[in-house]
Structures are given as structure tokens and as C-alpha cells.
Scaffold this active site. Structure first.
Site, PDB file in Angstrom:
ATOM      1  N   LYS A   1      -3.174  14.274  -8.912  1.00  0.00           N
ATOM      2  CA  LYS A   1      -2.163  13.739  -9.833  1.00  0.00           C
ATOM      3  C   LYS A   1      -1.078  14.806 -10.090  1.00  0.00           C
ATOM      4  O   LYS A   1       0.100  14.484 -10.175  1.00  0.00           O
ATOM      5  CB  LYS A   1      -2.806  13.321 -11.159  1.00  0.00           C
ATOM      6  CG  LYS A   1      -3.752  12.136 -11.072  1.00  0.00           C
ATOM      7  CD  LYS A   1      -3.069  10.831 -10.734  1.00  0.00           C
ATOM      8  CE  LYS A   1      -2.178  10.322 -11.826  1.00  0.00           C
ATOM      9  NZ  LYS A   1      -1.585   8.999 -11.478  1.00  0.00           N
TER      10      LYS A   1
ATOM     11  N   TYR B   1      -9.192  14.806  -8.715  1.00  0.00           N
ATOM     12  CA  TYR B   1      -8.304  13.799  -9.314  1.00  0.00           C
ATOM     13  C   TYR B   1      -7.113  14.492  -9.995  1.00  0.00           C
ATOM     14  O   TYR B   1      -5.955  14.154  -9.752  1.00  0.00           O
ATOM     15  CB  TYR B   1      -9.092  12.957 -10.320  1.00  0.00           C
ATOM     16  CG  TYR B   1      -8.246  12.046 -11.189  1.00  0.00           C
ATOM     17  CD1 TYR B   1      -7.659  10.902 -10.664  1.00  0.00           C
ATOM     18  CD2 TYR B   1      -8.049  12.339 -12.538  1.00  0.00           C
ATOM     19  CE1 TYR B   1      -6.885  10.068 -11.475  1.00  0.00           C
ATOM     20  CE2 TYR B   1      -7.283  11.513 -13.347  1.00  0.00           C
ATOM     21  CZ  TYR B   1      -6.699  10.377 -12.812  1.00  0.00           C
ATOM     22  OH  TYR B   1      -5.934   9.558 -13.610  1.00  0.00           O
TER      23      TYR B   1
ATOM     24  N   ASP C   1       0.876  -1.170   0.000  1.00  0.00           N
ATOM     25  CA  ASP C   1       0.000   0.000   0.000  1.00  0.00           C
ATOM     26  C   ASP C   1       0.914   1.222   0.000  1.00  0.00           C
ATOM     27  O   ASP C   1       1.599   1.498   0.993  1.00  0.00           O
ATOM     28  CB  ASP C   1      -0.887  -0.037   1.259  1.00  0.00           C
ATOM     29  CG  ASP C   1      -1.818   1.154   1.333  1.00  0.00           C
ATOM     30  OD1 ASP C   1      -1.584   2.142   0.605  1.00  0.00           O
ATOM     31  OD2 ASP C   1      -2.775   1.103   2.124  1.00  0.00           O
TER      32      ASP C   1
HETATM   33  N1  LIG Z   1      -7.792   5.093 -16.827  1.00  0.00           N
HETATM   34  C1  LIG Z   1      -7.557   6.190 -17.540  1.00  0.00           C
HETATM   35  O1  LIG Z   1      -8.353   6.563 -18.420  1.00  0.00           O
HETATM   36  C2  LIG Z   1      -6.304   7.009 -17.308  1.00  0.00           C
HETATM   37  C3  LIG Z   1      -6.106   8.173 -18.054  1.00  0.00           C
HETATM   38  C4  LIG Z   1      -4.950   8.907 -17.857  1.00  0.00           C
HETATM   39  C5  LIG Z   1      -4.012   8.503 -16.920  1.00  0.00           C
HETATM   40  N2  LIG Z   1      -4.231   7.385 -16.195  1.00  0.00           N
HETATM   41  C6  LIG Z   1      -3.229   6.989 -15.187  1.00  0.00           C
HETATM   42  O2  LIG Z   1      -2.684   5.729 -15.568  1.00  0.00           O
HETATM   43  C7  LIG Z   1      -2.357   4.959 -14.419  1.00  0.00           C
HETATM   44  C8  LIG Z   1      -2.999   3.584 -14.513  1.00  0.00           C
HETATM   45  O3  LIG Z   1      -4.407   3.744 -14.626  1.00  0.00           O
HETATM   46  P1  LIG Z   1      -5.404   2.494 -14.658  1.00  0.00           P
HETATM   47  O4  LIG Z   1      -6.594   2.926 -15.422  1.00  0.00           O
HETATM   48  O5  LIG Z   1      -4.673   1.261 -15.052  1.00  0.00           O
HETATM   49  O6  LIG Z   1      -5.817   2.415 -13.122  1.00  0.00           O
HETATM   50  P2  LIG Z   1      -6.631   1.272 -12.342  1.00  0.00           P
HETATM   51  O7  LIG Z   1      -7.126   0.245 -13.284  1.00  0.00           O
HETATM   52  O8  LIG Z   1      -7.594   1.978 -11.450  1.00  0.00           O
HETATM   53  O9  LIG Z   1      -5.481   0.599 -11.475  1.00  0.00           O
HETATM   54  C9  LIG Z   1      -4.909   1.221 -10.357  1.00  0.00           C
HETATM   55  C10 LIG Z   1      -4.450   0.129  -9.416  1.00  0.00           C
HETATM   56  O10 LIG Z   1      -3.862   0.758  -8.253  1.00  0.00           O
HETATM   57  C11 LIG Z   1      -4.349   0.087  -7.108  1.00  0.00           C
HETATM   58  N3  LIG Z   1      -4.254   0.924  -5.921  1.00  0.00           N
HETATM   59  C12 LIG Z   1      -5.145   1.826  -5.440  1.00  0.00           C
HETATM   60  N4  LIG Z   1      -4.693   2.348  -4.287  1.00  0.00           N
HETATM   61  C13 LIG Z   1      -3.488   1.798  -4.047  1.00  0.00           C
HETATM   62  C14 LIG Z   1      -2.536   1.934  -2.998  1.00  0.00           C
HETATM   63  N5  LIG Z   1      -2.746   2.742  -1.965  1.00  0.00           N
HETATM   64  N6  LIG Z   1      -1.408   1.197  -3.053  1.00  0.00           N
HETATM   65  C15 LIG Z   1      -1.191   0.341  -4.083  1.00  0.00           C
HETATM   66  N7  LIG Z   1      -2.056   0.159  -5.101  1.00  0.00           N
HETATM   67  C16 LIG Z   1      -3.193   0.890  -5.079  1.00  0.00           C
HETATM   68  C17 LIG Z   1      -5.779  -0.255  -7.473  1.00  0.00           C
HETATM   69  O11 LIG Z   1      -6.297  -1.219  -6.600  1.00  0.00           O
HETATM   70  P3  LIG Z   1      -7.910  -1.219  -6.350  1.00  0.00           P
HETATM   71  O12 LIG Z   1      -8.536  -1.521  -7.656  1.00  0.00           O
HETATM   72  O13 LIG Z   1      -8.053  -2.293  -5.323  1.00  0.00           O
HETATM   73  O14 LIG Z   1      -8.241   0.167  -5.851  1.00  0.00           O
HETATM   74  C18 LIG Z   1      -5.603  -0.742  -8.909  1.00  0.00           C
HETATM   75  O15 LIG Z   1      -5.240  -2.111  -8.961  1.00  0.00           O
HETATM   76  C19 LIG Z   1      -2.797   5.818 -13.225  1.00  0.00           C
HETATM   77  O16 LIG Z   1      -1.701   6.544 -12.749  1.00  0.00           O
HETATM   78  C20 LIG Z   1      -3.814   6.774 -13.812  1.00  0.00           C
HETATM   79  O17 LIG Z   1      -3.872   7.983 -13.075  1.00  0.00           O
HETATM   80  C21 LIG Z   1      -5.362   6.613 -16.370  1.00  0.00           C
END
Ligand SMILES: NC(=O)c1ccc[n+]([C@@H]2O[C@H](COP(=O)([O-])OP(=O)(O)OC[C@H]3O[C@@H](n4cnc5c(N)ncnc54)[C@H](OP(=O)(O)O)[C@@H]3O)[C@@H](O)[C@H]2O)c1
Length: 282
Positions: A128, A124, A35
Site C-alpha cells: 500500500k 500489505y 482488472d
Molecule cells: N478493510 C479495512 O479494514 C481497511 C483499513 C484501512 C484501509 N483500507 C483500504 O480501503 C480500501 C477499501 O477496502 P475494503 O475493505 O472495502 O476492501 P475489499 O472489501 O477487500 O474490496 C476490495 C475490492 O477490490 C477488488 N479487487 C481485488 N483485486 C482487484 C483487481 N486486480 N482489479 C480490480 N478490483 C480488484 C476485490 O475483488 P475480490 O473480492 O474479488 O478480490 C474487492 O471487490 C482499500 O484500499 C484498503 O486497502 C481498508
């Protein structure tokens, strides 16, 4: 070369672990193993592992949820990044961090460049942005990859949401006044691998090329699945009344990525085609 991916069970994390594993020793940890909001634990576990690279895919990505879970958003998206930076410094690892187009306000008339000043519209985006600043101030060797509108095979995403609503016969109302670049997590994972190989440092913008509105994205998804006849109602973001405001225009200029990696991201329409292919045909 040992690489630690944190947030490894997330949509991007899963693809990244798979793609990097073909050439590197990759360890994937999610919140159960680490975490990132726990400073001491983060430092200790990383010190024991001694990775050469740490890639941070962990985040609180529920943009509307962040409006009401403000403290948690900053704990994960800002403090969590600081904790990882401290841990990375102590073992002299490089930290690769993911950030977002939502650090911008959408008022630009041209695609955002890395040096454009952030001005987030929602919690958000602010959380970030603060994570980016912590990382830059930490003195750790780092790479920040800002991306946008992600969809991947292993995560809840817009593509699946549209298909589920269409299959359920629900009325589809989709925002037509926000423009961005849908980005396939497999393409992004390969781009991150290439930037790491090129020794890239600092901020890089990486998305699939081309752009569309959410409405146009939905139309393309339905066409690809042979459901082009289904009616989609274009609406304004205001009509949807979501808790978090989003930028109306969040295209990212990816020319720095192209220059440093020698690669070009393919058009989003082509990437979407591959998303629908069975895995073995890719
Ligand atoms: N999705 C988009 O459209 C998008 C767009 C631009 C940038 N991004 C960035 O790209 C990156 C990846 O995004 P994604 O869509 O793959 O995100 P995601 O699917 O929400 O995955 C994030 C992961 O981080 C875990 N997590 C949450 N809190 C945590 C903590 N305290 N310690 C360790 N792990 C933790 C989550 O677990 P839980 O599921 O159990 O919470 C999840 O497995 C992020 O930095 C996001 O800001 C995403």
C-alpha cells in the site's frame, strides 16, 4: 460529473457508490469489468469512459494472505495504482485513492499525522505504501485517504466475525494490545464525498473519532447486541500468532480533514450504533 469507482463490489466501494450516486453520475467497476493489474486494458477502458474522477477502492486487503501472496499484493496494491494513475493522467481525471494506517509501524505515542514517515510492518503495508509513492510520483492530480479498521454492512468484517463466533458458542479470544479507531464505511464514504467537494489534494487521514483495542471493540459489539454477558478473553497479538505483524498503535490524526472539510468524524461508538440500525431508520 462522471465518477468511476473501481473495486466497487468491495465493502467500502458499495457504500461509496450508493452515497455518491445521489449527486453524481457514478459508474462502479469491479475486477470483472476492470482488472487494474492490466495496464493497457486499464488505460483503454478509462479512455473510453472519460471519467472526471476515479476512486480506487480496489485492493488486496487480506493482510495475512498478502504475506504468502506477495507478488499479487504488489501487483494490485502498488502496480495497480500506477496503472490507474497513468490512465487518469491520459484523460485528466483526478484520482482518489484509499490507503491504510498499516503504512505505520505503531511506535508513535501520538496519533499519526499525514507527514509522518511510513515504516510498514507487513507485506500489505509495504504494498500500500508503494502504491502511495507511485501515485505521488505520477504527477496526476490526486487525493490519498488513509483510513483504518473498516467495517461496513456489505462485507466480511470484524463486527460480523465476532457476532458469528458468539452465536456459534465459540470461545472468544480477542487481541487487547493493539489500539486503533474502528471506522464505519458509510461515515468514511461521506467524508470522501466532502473532501472531493472541497477540492482536497494530497494525503488525508480519516477515521471515526476515539479509539479502542480489538478486545474493547468486541466487548462493545456484544453489548450493543444484548450479548454483554458472553465472556471474551483478552489476549496478546503474539498469542494469536497471525502471519502478518500489525502495529500496536495506529491512531490517525484527522485534523487536516476537519480543517479542509469543515466536518468532524463522529465517535466510533456512535457509528457502531448506526451500523446495527435497520437501513430505513438511518
Ligand atoms: N478493510 C479495512 O479494514 C481497511 C483499513 C484501512 C484501509 N483500507 C483500504 O480501503 C480500501 C477499501 O477496502 P475494503 O475493505 O472495502 O476492501 P475489499 O472489501 O477487500 O474490496 C476490495 C475490492 O477490490 C477488488 N479487487 C481485488 N483485486 C482487484 C483487481 N486486480 N482489479 C480490480 N478490483 C480488484 C476485490 O475483488 P475480490 O473480492 O474479488 O478480490 C474487492 O471487490 C482499500 O484500499 C484498503 O486497502 C481498508
Amino acid at each position: 460529473m462522471r465518477v468511476l469507482v473501481v473495486g466497487a463490489q468491495g465493502m467500502l466501494g458499495r457504500d461509496l457508490v450508493e452515497i455518491l450516486s445521489s449527486s453524481k453520475e457514478v459508474i462502479g467497476w469491479d475486477i470483472q469489468e476492470l482488472d487494474i493489474t492490466r495496464r493497457e486494458e486499464t488505460r483503454e477502458k478509462i479512455a473510453r469512459l472519460q471519467p472526471r474522477f476515479i476512486i480506487n477502492c480496489a485492493a488486496l486487503t487480506d493482510v495475512d494472505g498478502c504475506e504468502t501472496s506477495r507478488d499479487l499484493a504488489f501487483a494490485v496494491n502498488s502496480e495497480g495504482v500506477r496503472n490507474l494513475a497513468v490512465a487518469a493522467l491520459s484523460v485528466q481525471a483526478r484520482l482518489v485513492h484509499l490507503s491504510t494506517d498499516y503504512v505505520f509501524d505503531g511506535a508513535s505515542r501520538r496519533p499519526y499525522r499525514e507527514e509522518d514517515p511510513p515504516a510498514p510492518l507487513n507485506v500489505y503495508g509495504w504494498s500500500k505504501h508503494r502504491g502511495e509513492v507511485f501515485l505521488q510520483e505520477s504527477g496526476v492530480d490526486h487525493l490519498i485517504v488513509r483510513t483504518a479498521w473498516l467495517y461496513g454492512r456489505r462485507g466480511k468484517n470484524f463486527v460480523e466475525a465476532i457476532l458469528q463466533q458468539a452465536e456459534a458458542g465459540k470461545e472468544l479470544r480477542v487481541v487487547a494490545d493493539q489500539q486503533g479507531s474502528p471506522t464505519f464505511t458509510r461515515d468514511l464514504s461521506a467524508a470522501i464525498r466532502d473532501l472531493m467537494a472541497a477540492g482536497a489534494k494530497g494525503i488525508f487521514h480519516v477515521t471515526n473519532s476515539g479509539s479502542c483495542t480489538w478486545y474493547e471493540f468486541a466487548r462493545e459489539i456484544l453489548e450493543r447486541k444484548g450479548m454483554g454477558g458472553i465472556k471474551v478473553l483478552p489476549i496478546s497479538a503474539e498469542e494469536l500468532r497471525r502471519p502478518a505483524k500489525r502495529p500496536a498503535f495506529s491512531l490517525l490524526d484527522c485534523s487536516r480533514y476537519e480543517k479542509v472539510s469543515g466536518e468532524k468524524m463522529r465517535p466510533w461508538v456512535q457509528a457502531l450504533q448506526d451500523y446495527f440500525l435497520p437501513l430505513e431508520k438511518e
